[in-house]
Design an enzyme around this catalytic site. Structure first.
Site, PDB file in Angstrom:
ATOM      1  N   GLU A  40       0.834  -1.195   0.000  1.00 24.79           N
ATOM      2  CA  GLU A  40       0.000   0.000   0.000  1.00 24.79           C
ATOM      3  C   GLU A  40       0.876   1.256   0.000  1.00 24.79           C
ATOM      4  O   GLU A  40       1.912   1.312   0.656  1.00 24.79           O
ATOM      5  CB  GLU A  40      -0.876  -0.022   1.258  1.00 24.79           C
ATOM      6  CG  GLU A  40      -1.861   1.121   1.376  1.00 24.79           C
ATOM      7  CD  GLU A  40      -2.708   1.026   2.640  1.00 24.79           C
ATOM      8  OE1 GLU A  40      -3.827   1.557   2.630  1.00 24.79           O
ATOM      9  OE2 GLU A  40      -2.237   0.423   3.641  1.00 24.79           O
ATOM     10  N   LYS A 110      -9.951   0.906  -2.429  1.00 25.28           N
ATOM     11  CA  LYS A 110     -10.126   0.395  -1.068  1.00 25.28           C
ATOM     12  C   LYS A 110     -11.518   0.722  -0.530  1.00 25.28           C
ATOM     13  O   LYS A 110     -11.951   1.880  -0.555  1.00 25.28           O
ATOM     14  CB  LYS A 110      -9.050   1.003  -0.169  1.00 25.28           C
ATOM     15  CG  LYS A 110      -9.034   0.480   1.262  1.00 25.28           C
ATOM     16  CD  LYS A 110      -7.896   1.157   2.025  1.00 25.28           C
ATOM     17  CE  LYS A 110      -7.773   0.659   3.449  1.00 25.28           C
ATOM     18  NZ  LYS A 110      -6.683   1.374   4.169  1.00 25.28           N
ATOM     19  N   CYS A 151      -5.128  -3.554   2.765  1.00 25.82           N
ATOM     20  CA  CYS A 151      -4.848  -3.293   4.182  1.00 25.82           C
ATOM     21  C   CYS A 151      -6.044  -3.507   5.110  1.00 25.82           C
ATOM     22  O   CYS A 151      -6.387  -4.640   5.430  1.00 25.82           O
ATOM     23  CB  CYS A 151      -4.257  -1.894   4.339  1.00 25.82           C
ATOM     24  SG  CYS A 151      -3.352  -1.663   5.900  1.00 25.82           S
TER      25      CYS A 151
END
Length: 265
Positions: A40, A110, A151
């Site tokens: 990331e 995300k 993440c």
């Protein structure tokens, strides 16, 4: 299929970060990897006031990694970067996947944003500057259906179940900048759980070490098989580790312990 996870310590020097990323991609290809996964915010992890301007999909970030994929001849998962968002105050946290010809084959924004308050330890509100995505994405990488995430998504098992069941994913990718205080207790446990419950390979590339301003990432990038066995784990330094994904083994696990087929909900 051989895959590589590239572990980096991105800081405030974007040009240097990209040079390091390119070198790790070359090392991954030299080790025989067909796919290399970066963490990331691979291009910048530093103070907000000096962050590079968010870019569209067709910007410099994409051009850099498209060229790298083509010149090195490898599938590249770029980790993530700040994509131009829906308004002046928000970006997207976005992953791109390029094929060995440099073609863009997938984009994922995300979905779950890291809004956390831990008294005396951490205060972070990702949603103040990042807008959430709203689409799950499964990409065919080297012929293998691969589910994308970033993440904090890791803490939401319903996302991965959708990728595995509705998307028929056999590999799950997790680029991350997992913080030290949570990573040391939860990173490996959560990754192995996602592999076991969805009977998929999990390929997780993390940031490592200190970053400006006052942030430390856990690292321990790893590759896990559908039984939950850690096939490869990076030491606590910048570098590359590889592992071979055996899809006959995946099929055998799903046949002998058919938990996906036996689900009721």
């Amino acid at each position: 299929m051989r895959v590589a996870v590239c572990q980096v310590n991105s800081r405030a020097d974007r040009d240097h970060n990209l040079v390091v990323a390119r070198d790790l991609l070359e090392r991954a290809a030299a080790a025989g990897a067909e796919l290399a996964v970066l963490p990331e915010y691979v291009d910048y992890l530093g103070p907000g006031q000096t962050a590079p301007k968010a870019e569209p999909i067709e910007g410099d970030f994409a051009e850099f990694f498209s060229n790298a994929a083509r010149e090195i001849g490898i599938w590249v998962h770029t980790g993530s970067f700040h994509e131009s968002g829906p308004d002046a105050d928000h970006t997207y946290n976005t992953s791109l996947v390029f094929d060995p010809d440099g073609g863009l084959v997938a984009r994922y924004r995300k979905i779950h944003l890291y809004d956390v308050e831990i008294a005396g330890r951490v205060s972070y509100q990702e949603s103040r500057s990042v807008a959430p995505g709203d689409e799950t994405v499964v990409a065919k990488i080297a012929g293998v259906r691969t589910g994308l995430s970033i993440c904090y998504d890791l803490r939401f098992p319903e996302l991965y179940r959708r990728l595995a069941v509705e998307g028929d994913a056999r590999v799950l990718v997790v680029p991350a900048a997992f913080m030290m205080h949570t990573g040391r207790d939860h990173w490996e446990v959560l990754l192995r759980a996602r592999a076991i419950e969805n009977q998929c390979y999990v390929v997780a590339a993390g940031q490592i070490g200190d970053h400006d301003p006052g942030r430390t990432c856990f690292g321990r990038s790893m590759i896990i098989d559908p039984w939950g066995t850690v096939l490869a784990q990076a030491p606590d330094t910048v570098g590359v580790v590889t592992a071979d994904l055996d899809f006959d083994r995946l099929d055998k696990i799903r046949t002998e312990l058919p938990s996906l087929a036996n689900r009721r909900l």
